[in-house]
Design a protein around this motif. Structure first.
Motif, PDB file in Angstrom:
ATOM      1  N   UNK A   1      17.420  47.213   6.757  1.00 24.46           N
ATOM      2  CA  UNK A   1      18.268  48.121   5.991  1.00 24.46           C
ATOM      3  C   UNK A   1      17.614  49.486   5.842  1.00 24.46           C
ATOM      4  N   UNK A   2      16.295  49.525   5.751  1.00 19.55           N
ATOM      5  CA  UNK A   2      15.613  50.813   5.619  1.00 19.55           C
ATOM      6  C   UNK A   2      15.839  51.669   6.865  1.00 19.55           C
ATOM      7  N   UNK A   3      15.721  51.061   8.035  1.00 24.38           N
ATOM      8  CA  UNK A   3      15.944  51.795   9.276  1.00 24.38           C
ATOM      9  C   UNK A   3      17.390  52.275   9.363  1.00 24.38           C
ATOM     10  N   UNK A   4      18.339  51.422   8.995  1.00 25.12           N
ATOM     11  CA  UNK A   4      19.751  51.814   9.017  1.00 25.12           C
ATOM     12  C   UNK A   4      20.018  52.941   8.023  1.00 25.12           C
ATOM     13  N   UNK A   5      19.409  52.853   6.844  1.00 22.22           N
ATOM     14  CA  UNK A   5      19.592  53.881   5.816  1.00 22.22           C
ATOM     15  C   UNK A   5      18.957  55.202   6.244  1.00 22.22           C
ATOM     16  N   UNK A   6      17.774  55.127   6.828  1.00 20.38           N
ATOM     17  CA  UNK A   6      17.089  56.339   7.287  1.00 20.38           C
ATOM     18  C   UNK A   6      17.919  57.075   8.333  1.00 20.38           C
ATOM     19  N   UNK A   7      18.555  56.347   9.207  1.00 20.57           N
ATOM     20  CA  UNK A   7      19.357  56.954  10.266  1.00 20.57           C
ATOM     21  C   UNK A   7      20.549  57.741   9.709  1.00 20.57           C
ATOM     22  N   UNK A   8      20.987  57.359   8.510  1.00 18.44           N
ATOM     23  CA  UNK A   8      22.150  58.028   7.925  1.00 18.44           C
ATOM     24  C   UNK A   8      21.786  58.882   6.711  1.00 18.44           C
ATOM     25  N   UNK A   9      20.500  58.899   6.403  1.00 18.85           N
ATOM     26  CA  UNK A   9      20.036  59.665   5.242  1.00 18.85           C
ATOM     27  C   UNK A   9      20.764  59.226   3.967  1.00 18.85           C
ATOM     28  N   UNK A  10      20.774  57.930   3.749  1.00 15.08           N
ATOM     29  CA  UNK A  10      21.437  57.344   2.587  1.00 15.08           C
ATOM     30  C   UNK A  10      20.478  56.358   1.923  1.00 15.08           C
ATOM     31  N   UNK A  11      20.684  56.101   0.672  1.00 19.17           N
ATOM     32  CA  UNK A  11      19.847  55.166  -0.064  1.00 19.17           C
ATOM     33  C   UNK A  11      19.981  53.753   0.510  1.00 19.17           C
ATOM     34  N   UNK A  12      18.862  53.054   0.710  1.00 23.32           N
ATOM     35  CA  UNK A  12      18.937  51.671   1.188  1.00 23.32           C
ATOM     36  C   UNK A  12      19.666  50.758   0.204  1.00 23.32           C
ATOM     37  N   UNK A  13      19.552  51.058  -1.079  1.00 20.07           N
ATOM     38  CA  UNK A  13      20.254  50.257  -2.086  1.00 20.07           C
ATOM     39  C   UNK A  13      21.762  50.407  -1.927  1.00 20.07           C
ATOM     40  N   UNK A  14      22.213  51.638  -1.737  1.00 17.49           N
ATOM     41  CA  UNK A  14      23.635  51.898  -1.544  1.00 17.49           C
ATOM     42  C   UNK A  14      24.129  51.248  -0.250  1.00 17.49           C
ATOM     43  N   UNK A  15      23.371  51.401   0.829  1.00 17.31           N
ATOM     44  CA  UNK A  15      23.771  50.817   2.095  1.00 17.31           C
ATOM     45  C   UNK A  15      23.765  49.290   2.024  1.00 17.31           C
ATOM     46  N   UNK A  16      22.857  48.714   1.250  1.00 19.29           N
ATOM     47  CA  UNK A  16      22.825  47.254   1.081  1.00 19.29           C
ATOM     48  C   UNK A  16      24.129  46.743   0.477  1.00 19.29           C
TER      49      UNK A  16
END
Length: 135
Positions: free
Chosen positions: A28-43
Motif C-alpha cells: 500500500x505504501x508503494x501504491x500510495x507513493x505513486x499517487x501522492x496520497x496517504x496510505x491510510x486513505x488508500x487502504x
C-alpha cells in the motif's frame, strides 16, 4: 456530474495493478507513493475493492495487494460501483414516479454512460497504453 477523489484513486490504483504485475502483491505504501496520497486513505479505498472481489490482500514481508482471478474483465463501472455504490446519479425531487419526463431523460443518459463504462476494462486500457502509463 462528479465522482469522488476516492474513485479517481481507485481507478488509477487498478490501472497500475493491471499494468504492473497482476499476480505480484504490491504494498500500500508503494501504491500510495505513486499517487501522492496517504496510505491510510488508500487502504480504505483498497478495502472497498477487496470487498467487491477485485483485489485481495496478502500479508507478510512480501505482502500487499494483487488482483484476483478474472481481473481481465474488471470494468470502469465495476470499480466506480465498488467505491461510489450503485445509486442513481439523479434523484428527482418530486414524486412523479417513472412518468416524470425529466427523470426519463436523465436516467436514459445515465444508462448510456454506464453501458460505455461497463465496456471499458482496465485490461484493455493497459494494453492500449502500455508505453504511456507513467507514474
Amino acid at each position: 456530474m462528479k465522482y469522488s477523489k476516492a474513485t479517481d484513486y481507485a481507478l488509477h490504483t487498478m490501472l497500475f495493478l493491471v499494468a504492473a504485475t497482476p499476480n505480484k502483491p504490491i504494498g500500500v505504501q508503494q501504491l500510495a507513493d505513486r499517487q501522492n496520497v496517504s496510505p491510510t486513505y488508500l487502504s480504505k479505498i483498497l478495502t472497498k475493492l477487496v470487498k467487491a472481489g477485485m483485489v485481495e490482500s496478502a500479508s507478510g514481508a512480501n505482502g500487499g495487494y494483487r488482483l484476483k482471478r478474472n481481473w481481465e474483465n474488471i470494468s470502469f463501472l465495476d470499480i466506480i460501483h465498488a467505491v461510489e455504490g450503485t445509486a442513481s446519479l439523479f434523484d428527482c425531487s418530486f414524486d412523479h414516479g417513472s412518468e416524470c419526463p425529466i427523470q426519463q431523460v436523465v436516467l436514459s443518459a445515465e444508462a448510456k454512460m454506464e453501458e460505455h463504462l461497463r465496456n471499458q476494462t482496465m485490461f484493455d486500457l493497459a494494453k492500449k497504453n502500455k508505453n504511456k502509463i507513467v507514474w
